[in-house]
Structure formats: structure tokens, C-alpha cells
Design a protein around this motif. Structure first.
Motif, mmCIF file in Angstrom:
data_model
loop_
_atom_site.group_PDB
_atom_site.id
_atom_site.type_symbol
_atom_site.label_atom_id
_atom_site.label_comp_id
_atom_site.label_asym_id
_atom_site.label_seq_id
_atom_site.Cartn_x
_atom_site.Cartn_y
_atom_site.Cartn_z
ATOM 1 N N THR A 1 0.815 -1.214 0.000
ATOM 2 C CA THR A 1 0.000 0.000 0.000
ATOM 3 C C THR A 1 0.850 1.266 0.000
ATOM 4 O O THR A 1 0.443 2.289 -0.555
ATOM 5 N N ALA A 2 2.037 1.206 0.600
ATOM 6 C CA ALA A 2 2.897 2.385 0.632
ATOM 7 C C ALA A 2 3.580 2.643 -0.701
ATOM 8 O O ALA A 2 3.961 3.777 -0.992
ATOM 9 N N SER A 3 3.727 1.603 -1.525
ATOM 10 C CA SER A 3 4.411 1.754 -2.811
ATOM 11 C C SER A 3 3.456 1.749 -3.998
ATOM 12 O O SER A 3 3.918 1.766 -5.145
ATOM 13 N N THR A 4 2.151 1.729 -3.754
ATOM 14 C CA THR A 4 1.176 1.653 -4.840
ATOM 15 C C THR A 4 0.068 2.670 -4.611
ATOM 16 O O THR A 4 -0.517 2.714 -3.524
ATOM 17 N N ASP A 5 -0.213 3.451 -5.632
ATOM 18 C CA ASP A 5 -1.314 4.411 -5.549
ATOM 19 C C ASP A 5 -2.643 3.674 -5.382
ATOM 20 O O ASP A 5 -2.860 2.643 -6.033
ATOM 21 N N PRO A 6 -3.552 4.145 -4.515
ATOM 22 C CA PRO A 6 -4.827 3.442 -4.309
ATOM 23 C C PRO A 6 -5.628 3.237 -5.588
ATOM 24 O O PRO A 6 -6.249 2.182 -5.776
ATOM 25 N N SER A 7 -5.619 4.236 -6.484
ATOM 26 C CA SER A 7 -6.350 4.063 -7.736
ATOM 27 C C SER A 7 -5.715 2.989 -8.611
ATOM 28 O O SER A 7 -6.409 2.274 -9.340
ATOM 29 N N ALA A 8 -4.386 2.826 -8.524
ATOM 30 C CA ALA A 8 -3.718 1.759 -9.266
ATOM 31 C C ALA A 8 -4.068 0.396 -8.685
ATOM 32 O O ALA A 8 -4.201 -0.590 -9.425
#
Length: 257
Positions: free
Chosen positions: A125-132
Motif C-alpha cells: 500500500t505504501a508503494s502503490t497508488d490506491p487508484s492503481a
């Protein structure tokens, strides 16, 4: 203001550039490996693998401490329950509490599993955008015959993304509710059982109000839940295929231990 848990941290690291589907598949596989880890060798190998991934992500250590801290009491409870109530070779005797060697082993093993799950989830979650993440989940669910169940991949992906987005907001609301009640003279350490209603009732009301406001906002913007477009163009590149290959080799090594 303190950043909420499981929040996205922008960056340009190797993990940030990976396709979200690669990271979702990695978290699911690593979660399975963590749950089936029985020996300390397997658990230590998973922690070593996490340290390697964290170094690739270039994320600050506080991101991972922030993910584990809200569950610290639950993890301690799990450890103590296993330590004192598992039958086996007794280490000591304290009234009805009888700590055993087998309980110590089980407590460390189960606690380590939960910590690994939290750490791997925080890393994704820290390395990935929520929309992605939403787009990746939708693409992974699209081939499944979900219409037989009356839902589609867009709706499930949106629900999962909202759950991920609401989790840090929930922890933030807990802290704000505690601060508001403390300013009114509530002391949580003196009588914890009496202070539970003073915390849970405003918390539930606030969460329900946030959910209603979110649903109204989505309806006012014409949300349909079908055939939605995304700003993310997902493409499995060479680094994604290489990462999945390394992950597969690591899984084979873990199964062979």
C-alpha cells in the motif's frame, strides 16, 4: 498531523514502478507462505525477504512501524494466550497460568505470521497508488464469471479500494475520538470498561456518517460501477516478469525448506 497507516508514499523506487497486479499477486503468495511457515527457519527467511524488498522500496522505517503499532495489543494477546494456555512442558507455574515451552514456540510463530502479513501489506500500500490498486484488482477479477453472482469486477474492485482507503481513516478517527473524549475529562486508563461506550458510540456514528457522505458523493457524480475508465494503463513489463520469476523461485525454496 500524523500520517495514517497503510497510506501511499510517493516515490521512484523499483517497487513503485512495478505493475500493481505484480504486487497484488506477490502479497497473496507471500501471505500464503507466511501462514504455512512452521519453523523458525521459514519465518526468518520470510523476514529476510521482506528486508530485501523494503530496501528496494526506499521507504522510511516509520511506515512499517505505523502499520504494526495498531495491532500490537492484539498480537501480544495472541502470544500470551498461546504461551500460558498451550499444553506441554511447563516452564513455571503462576496460579492458573502455566507457561509451556510449546506455548512459547506457538506464540512466537503465530505472532510472527501476523507481523509478516502487516509488513507485506504495508509495503504494497505504501508503494502503490490506491487508484492503481483498484485498477489492478479489477483487471485480475475481470476474467471471472462474477455476473452469475450479481456483481462485476468494477464493483468488487471499488469496494476493496474503499476498504483500503477507509482503514487508515478509521484509525485516524479513533485517535481523534480519544482526544475529544480526553478533552472532556475522560481518563481511559482509570476504568477501561467504562470508557469503552464513550469511545465506540461516537466512533460508530462517525464511521456511518462518513459512509453516508461517501455514498451521496458517488451518486451525485453519477457513479455506475460498470465500464469505468482509469488513468492507469497497466502493462506487464520486463521488470514485472523478472519479479514474478524471482518470487516463484523464492516460493519453491520456501516449500522445499
Amino acid at each position: 498531523m500524523q500520517e495514517p497507516v497503510f497510506s501511499y508514499v510517493p516515490g521512484e523506487s523499483f517497487l513503485h514502478k512495478l505493475d500493481p497486479r505484480t504486487k497484488l499477486a506477490a502479497v497473496m503468495l507471500l501471505g500464503i507462505l507466511a501462514f504455512r511457515a512452521e519453523s523458525f527457519l521459514e519465518i526468518g527467511t520470510l523476514f529476510t525477504f521482506f528486508i530485501a524488498l523494503a530496501s528496494f522500496s526506499r521507504l522510511p522505517l516509520k511506515v512499517f512501524f505505523r502499520a504494526v503499532r495498531p495491532m500490537a495489543l492484539f498480537i501480544i494477546f495472541i502470544f500470551l494466550a498461546q504461551f500460558f494456555f498451550t499444553e506441554g512442558q511447563e516452564l513455571a507455574s503462576f496460579w492458573v497460568l502455566r507457561p509451556t515451552l510449546e506455548g512459547l514456540y506457538n506464540g512466537i510463530r503465530i505472532s510472527a505470521r501476523f507481523i509478516l502479513l502487516l509488513l507485506f501489506a504495508a509495503l504494497m500500500t505504501a508503494s502503490t497508488d490506491p487508484s492503481a490498486i483498484t485498477c489492478g484488482i479489477e483487471r485480475m477479477l475481470r476474467p471471472l464469471p462474477l455476473r452469475w453472482l450479481g456483481v462485476n469486477s468494477y464493483e468488487l474492485a471499488t469496494m476493496m479500494n474503499l476498504s483500503i482507503a477507509f482503514l487508515p481513516l478509521l484509525f485516524d478517527r479513533v485517535e481523534r475520538t480519544k482526544a475529544a473524549q480526553a478533552s472532556r475529562g475522560m481518563y481511559f486508563g482509570k476504568n477501561p470498561l467504562r470508557s469503552v461506550p464513550a469511545l465506540t458510540i461516537p466512533l460508530i456514528r462517525g464511521v456511518v456518517r462518513d459512509a453516508e457522505e461517501l455514498s451521496l458523493a458517488m451518486e451525485s457524480r453519477g457513479y455506475q460501477g460498470t465500464c469505468r475508465t482509469s488513468i492507469h494503463e497497466l502493462l506487464m513489463r520486463k521488470r514485472d516478469r523478472l519479479s514474478l520469476l524471482v518470487l516463484g523461485l523464492f516460493a519453491i525454496i520456501m516449500l522445499a525448506l
